[in-house]
Motif scaffolding. Structure first.
Motif, PDB file in Angstrom:
ATOM      1  N   UNK A 134       0.807  -1.211   0.000  1.00 50.55           N
ATOM      2  CA  UNK A 134       0.000   0.000   0.000  1.00 50.55           C
ATOM      3  C   UNK A 134       0.846   1.270   0.000  1.00 50.55           C
ATOM      4  N   UNK A 135       0.411   2.234  -0.821  1.00 51.34           N
ATOM      5  CA  UNK A 135       0.957   3.582  -0.772  1.00 51.34           C
ATOM      6  C   UNK A 135       2.307   3.788  -1.404  1.00 51.34           C
ATOM      7  N   UNK A 136       2.860   2.799  -2.112  1.00 51.82           N
ATOM      8  CA  UNK A 136       4.203   2.944  -2.651  1.00 51.82           C
ATOM      9  C   UNK A 136       4.212   3.861  -3.877  1.00 51.82           C
ATOM     10  N   UNK A 137       5.166   4.786  -3.889  1.00 54.06           N
ATOM     11  CA  UNK A 137       5.402   5.701  -5.001  1.00 54.06           C
ATOM     12  C   UNK A 137       6.709   5.289  -5.656  1.00 54.06           C
ATOM     13  N   UNK A 138       6.655   4.852  -6.915  1.00 55.76           N
ATOM     14  CA  UNK A 138       7.814   4.270  -7.594  1.00 55.76           C
ATOM     15  C   UNK A 138       8.373   5.248  -8.614  1.00 55.76           C
ATOM     16  N   UNK A 139       9.666   5.526  -8.512  1.00 57.73           N
ATOM     17  CA  UNK A 139      10.365   6.246  -9.567  1.00 57.73           C
ATOM     18  C   UNK A 139      10.820   5.239 -10.613  1.00 57.73           C
ATOM     19  N   UNK A 140      10.640   5.580 -11.871  1.00 60.95           N
ATOM     20  CA  UNK A 140      11.037   4.698 -12.957  1.00 60.95           C
ATOM     21  C   UNK A 140      12.105   5.380 -13.807  1.00 60.95           C
ATOM     22  N   UNK A 141      12.710   4.617 -14.684  1.00 62.17           N
ATOM     23  CA  UNK A 141      13.753   5.150 -15.540  1.00 62.17           C
ATOM     24  C   UNK A 141      14.989   4.282 -15.571  1.00 62.17           C
ATOM     25  N   UNK A 142      15.226   3.518 -14.499  1.00 64.20           N
ATOM     26  CA  UNK A 142      16.348   2.577 -14.472  1.00 64.20           C
ATOM     27  C   UNK A 142      15.863   1.242 -15.037  1.00 64.20           C
ATOM     28  N   UNK A 143      16.044   1.046 -16.340  1.00 61.98           N
ATOM     29  CA  UNK A 143      15.494  -0.140 -17.002  1.00 61.98           C
ATOM     30  C   UNK A 143      16.205  -1.421 -16.605  1.00 61.98           C
ATOM     31  N   UNK A 144      17.388  -1.318 -16.029  1.00 66.32           N
ATOM     32  CA  UNK A 144      18.108  -2.523 -15.620  1.00 66.32           C
ATOM     33  C   UNK A 144      17.487  -3.162 -14.391  1.00 66.32           C
ATOM     34  N   UNK A 145      16.748  -2.376 -13.587  1.00 67.18           N
ATOM     35  CA  UNK A 145      16.160  -2.903 -12.363  1.00 67.18           C
ATOM     36  C   UNK A 145      17.152  -3.073 -11.232  1.00 67.18           C
ATOM     37  N   UNK A 146      18.354  -2.541 -11.382  1.00 65.61           N
ATOM     38  CA  UNK A 146      19.386  -2.709 -10.360  1.00 65.61           C
ATOM     39  C   UNK A 146      19.123  -1.821  -9.154  1.00 65.61           C
ATOM     40  N   UNK A 147      18.652  -0.593  -9.401  1.00 65.07           N
ATOM     41  CA  UNK A 147      18.456   0.363  -8.310  1.00 65.07           C
ATOM     42  C   UNK A 147      16.969   0.496  -7.997  1.00 65.07           C
ATOM     43  N   UNK A 148      16.633   0.339  -6.727  1.00 66.75           N
ATOM     44  CA  UNK A 148      15.255   0.395  -6.274  1.00 66.75           C
ATOM     45  C   UNK A 148      14.927   1.825  -5.842  1.00 66.75           C
ATOM     46  N   UNK A 149      13.937   2.424  -6.488  1.00 66.17           N
ATOM     47  CA  UNK A 149      13.532   3.795  -6.181  1.00 66.17           C
ATOM     48  C   UNK A 149      12.059   3.794  -5.771  1.00 66.17           C
ATOM     49  N   UNK A 150      11.811   3.631  -4.480  1.00 61.64           N
ATOM     50  CA  UNK A 150      10.444   3.618  -3.987  1.00 61.64           C
ATOM     51  C   UNK A 150      10.344   4.451  -2.710  1.00 61.64           C
ATOM     52  N   UNK A 151       9.208   5.098  -2.556  1.00 57.36           N
ATOM     53  CA  UNK A 151       8.899   5.860  -1.367  1.00 57.36           C
ATOM     54  C   UNK A 151       7.430   5.681  -1.035  1.00 57.36           C
ATOM     55  N   UNK A 152       6.932   6.480  -0.167  1.00 62.54           N
ATOM     56  CA  UNK A 152       5.529   6.410   0.222  1.00 62.54           C
ATOM     57  C   UNK A 152       5.263   7.416   1.321  1.00 62.54           C
ATOM     58  N   UNK A 153       4.000   7.814   1.438  1.00 60.92           N
ATOM     59  CA  UNK A 153       3.612   8.777   2.477  1.00 60.92           C
ATOM     60  C   UNK A 153       4.416  10.073   2.385  1.00 60.92           C
ATOM     61  N   UNK A 154       4.681  10.513   1.145  1.00 62.93           N
ATOM     62  CA  UNK A 154       5.403  11.759   0.952  1.00 62.93           C
ATOM     63  C   UNK A 154       6.898  11.671   1.131  1.00 62.93           C
TER      64      UNK A 154
END
Length: 819
Positions: free
Chosen positions: A176-196
């Motif tokens: 629930x509530x996850x905000x995902x940054x995209x752009x790293x097509x390799x999937x190596x770096x995880x860019x997720x946040x939530x609740x601001x």
């Protein structure tokens, strides 16, 4: 190279922490006496008696769920008031599900499965298990207490997802509530946040693998450059902000990747997965597991390469993992692990708003590179002592990252191709030891448990920034001249913490879990930055170094409490309130960036988080987790657009914005509208929706008070339909996020640098399908099915600066064989 610095003693901390721990110990032992409690011990075995690992075991009447261990065993705490018998449902792979009733006894109860009625070796996965590929953590798991906390567990391999690319939009779609940054097509770096919280490399979470840290510096530089491949992950455990007492002080909480391991029975097992797809994607994953007597091993290798959706986006990576396990006895074992990642990628650079509207695939950066070399070592020891359990984790990291390229503050400025490139290097070393002891005992009120833990951690990191070569290759070496090294800093960081939680049950319905964390942090930096000025002919007319350093030593106590009430046989109401703390990071205090400036007086962040919710995770048709949350964030660090009088440019200025209040509703609901186990067919729909409001209550900056908090979209929805028929699996998912701001001033227009401004609302769809036949499994899918043009990130530095477009429509096809 600047010299290292070391911290002194812990002034006044010894007596203080000893007093606090004595208080918790006294609290945990009061009212100690005998009570009516026992254990329900089960073992899941195959028709020929071999233990079955990772089978889902449910006791639906009590709302209990667990997965069998390597010996096929599951244990549940059982109160006499629950009754003398229990209905048990077992959902294994490779075999039909089992629904039976067993007598409650302290003795081990063996649950034999029946043979599959399908083809030999066919994977008989019931639809019900697919419906429940999302669950929660039990009140106690190993040496951790999760009662009263908002927890979520995801098993990536149990859905038709794009595992080859670590597609976070799909993998975390039921969190629930996850905000995902995209752009790293390799999937190596995880860019997720939530609740601001800023999603940048999941830096607001404590990210772990098998319970130990994997970031460069868990406090000083908590950015996740390495993400385990989803194909090697057994499950992902997420605990929201209340995890700050057991796993660190951060606002986001915990993300723990629990890796696969050695097979549960003697012999060997090989898994091979090959996936190809759009834009040159090729992914090869091979694992080998073996067990003989007391020894078990598991190793894997993962090679991945691709060309990327945009030009200048080529990447390749290799990730390896090795684990050896030695069982001294049935109750004692030692596990050693080593993880390696090498990664090299071209970076196409950012765009401004006009460039994105004209062509989101364009790139004018042909010489930008990013490289990683990651090495993690770990030893994990566990010992059961009666009903108690001891766990110790010793781990260390040796890693480096390099970013190289032409980085002008205007994305429209093309790389001339004949000038020196900017080079930023980082070398990271850290070591940690965490010891936990869980004591279970009975009282007149019910079964209680006390968790004690201590953590010692030290990091020694170095960062340099200067000029690199004029070439176009990935040459991560500085030009060999003094004036070309713009900055050089070392960052020693020491951390010592004690934590304790007391789980108290009152009857069969109430659970109360208070806890504290005593924290000591000593963050330092030592180094210099250089200012060089040249005339129009390129001659140096000014060259001076400015030494700089920082020493911040602090100690504090965090407290929290969790409460859980068993509303019905399968539903609970939960509440938790916990204090949080986030130390300033090294990226907050030192960087040379033409689009970026940092407040020299920036301070740590403090606050608290509250959850109140209701959940049901083992209903026959419905599962849900609906909760209200509030996050009070003092001294929040953020960015505002500001005019730089020295360069006459608009830059992104990082400082303590002020007090932010973020509150809203997070909900996950799943309904199985079709369930026919005799025909092995089912289908369910799920809705993961969060509705968030946010506001800056106080700020010393102009035109900020009353604004919306950045990275906090009002609406965040992931919804979809999943279905299974025999060994077919299908999934269609839709993701929608409303507008969100990227700075505290709530700027709409990104301007020339495009590092701030609005991220417009977007909607994207993903589709996945898989089919199993004997030892083989075939997969296919399409991401961004409708080819939506959108972006989720405005980068202040690499891989930008500017807008980082999300990839357009892509497809993949894969095949798996298990031997």
């Amino acid at each position: 190279m600047a010299g290292d610095t070391r911290s002194g003693s812990l002034p006044g901390m010894t007596k203080f922490m000893a007093g606090r721990l004595l208080y918790i110990l006294t609290l945990g032992l009061w009212c100690l006496s005998a009570a009516g409690q026992s254990s329900l011990n089960l073992q899941v075995v195959s028709p020929n008696g071999d233990p079955i690992h990772d089978a889902r075991v449910e006791i639906p009447k009590r709302g209990l769920v667990a997965y069998s261990d390597a010996r096929g065993r599951v244990s549940f705490t059982w109160n006499d008031s629950y009754g003398s018998s229990a209905r048990v449902i077992v959902l294994p792979d490779f075999y039909p599900f089992l629904d039976t009733t067993v007598p409650v006894s302290d003795e081990l109860i063996v649950l034999p499965l029946s043979e599959s009625t399908g083809n030999l070796g066919e994977v008989v996965v019931t639809a019900r298990r697919d419906t429940f590929n999302r669950s929660r953590l039990q009140a106690i798991e190993g040496t951790a207490i999760y009662a009263g906390k908002k927890s979520e567990v995801i098993r990536p391999s149990e859905s038709a997802l794009n595992l080859a690319n670590n597609n976070a939009r799909e993998i975390f779609s039921k969190v629930t509530g996850m905000n995902v940054w995209e752009g790293d097509e390799s999937g190596i770096q995880l860019n997720i946040g939530g609740r601001g919280l800023n999603p940048n490399r999941a830096s607001n979470f404590n990210v772990r693998q098998n319970g130990y840290d994997i970031s460069p510096d868990a406090l000083g530089y908590p950015e996740s450059y390495y993400t385990p491949p989803a194909e090697a992950v057994e499950r992902i455990e997420v605990v929201k902000g209340a995890a700050s007492l057991q796993y660190g002080t951060q606002f986001g909480g915990l993300i723990n990747f629990k890796m696969k391991g050695a097979p549960q029975i003697e012999g060997w097992e090989v898994l091979n997965r090959t996936t190809g797809g759009s834009f040159g994607l090729f992914n090869q994953f091979t694992s080998l597991g073996w067990r003989k007597g007391k020894v078990g091993t598991y190793v894997y290798g993962n090679f991945r390469r691709g060309n990327g959706w945009r030009p200048n986006s080529d990447y390749n990576s290799f990730n390896g993992f090795a684990q050896i396990e030695y069982n001294f006895s049935e109750h004692s074992k030692l596990i050693g692990e080593y993880t390696h990642l090498s990664y090299l990628a071209k970076q196409p650079g950012g765009l401004d708003d006009n460039m994105f509207e004209a062509d989101p695939r364009q790139s004018n950066r042909e010489r930008n590179w990013f490289g990683l070399n990651w090495n993690i070592f770990a030893l994990r020891f566990s010992q059961k002592i009666g009903n108690d359990e001891l766990n110790a984790r010793l781990y260390g990291l040796y890693a480096s990252r390099n970013a190289l390229g032409f980085r002008n503050y205007r994305p429209t400025t093309e790389d001339p191709g004949n000038v020196e490139r900017e080079l930023i290097t980082g070398e990271f070393q850290n070591m940690g030891l965490e010891v936990r002891y869980l004591n279970r005992f009975n009282t007149t009120y019910g079964p209680w448990a006390t968790l004690y833990g201590v953590r010692a951690y030290a990091a020694r990191n170095n960062s340099q920034q200067g000029l690199g070569s004029t070439g176009s290759d990935a040459d991560f070496t500085f030009i060999d001249s003094e004036e070309n090294l713009q900055s050089d800093y070392v960052y020693p960081n020491d951390n010592l913490s004690f934590f304790a939680e007391q789980l108290m049950t009152f009857g069969t319905r109430w659970t109360v879990t208070p806890g504290i964390r005593v924290e000591y942090i000593n963050s330092r930096s030592d180094g210099y930055y250089r200012e060089v000025q040249r005339d129009l002919a390129g001659n140096i007319i000014f060259n001076e170094t400015f030494p700089g350093g920082l020493s911040r030593e602090r100690s504090f106590v965090l407290a929290g409490v969790g409460v859980e009430y068993q509303l019905t046989e399968s539903a609970q109401i939960y509440f938790n309130a916990t204090q949080n703390f986030r130390a300033i990071t090294y990226s907050d205090i030192h960087i040379v960036n033409p689009s970026f400036r940092i407040d020299e007086n920036i301070e740590d962040e403090r606050g608290y988080s509250i959850d109140l919710g209701i959940r049901q995770t083992s209903g026959d048709r419905w599962t849900y987790d609906v909760s209200a949350f509030l996050l009070n964030y003092d001294n929040r660090i953020g960015e505002v657009a500001q005019f730089d009088t020295s360069t006459f440019r608009i830059v992104s200025y990082r400082t303590n914005i002020g007090q932010a209040l973020i509150y809203g509703l997070e909900s996950y609901t799943s309904y199985t509208y079709l369930y026919r186990p005799e025909q092995r067919i089912s289908s369910n729909i799920f809705l993961n929706a969060s509705f968030v409001n946010s506001v800056y209550l106080k700020s010393a900056l102009p035109q900020v008070e009353g604004n919306q908090v950045e990275f906090a979209p009002h609406i965040n929805i992931k919804t979809g339909i999943e279905g299974t028929w025999k060994t077919w699996r299908g999934r269609l998912q839709l993701t929608y996020l409303s507008d969100q701001f990227t700075d505290a001033a709530n700027d709409i227009d990104g301007g020339a640098p495009a590092v701030t401004g609005l991220i417009p609302a977007f909607m994207v769809m993903d589709f996945g399908l898989s089919y199993s036949a004997g030892r083989w499994q075939f997969e296919t899918g399409v991401n961004n099915l409708m080819n939506e043009a959108y972006f989720t990130r405005r980068a202040t530095g690499y891989p930008g600066p500017g807008i980082i477009p999300s990839p357009g429509r892509s497809w993949y096809v894969g095949v798996q064989v298990r031997l």
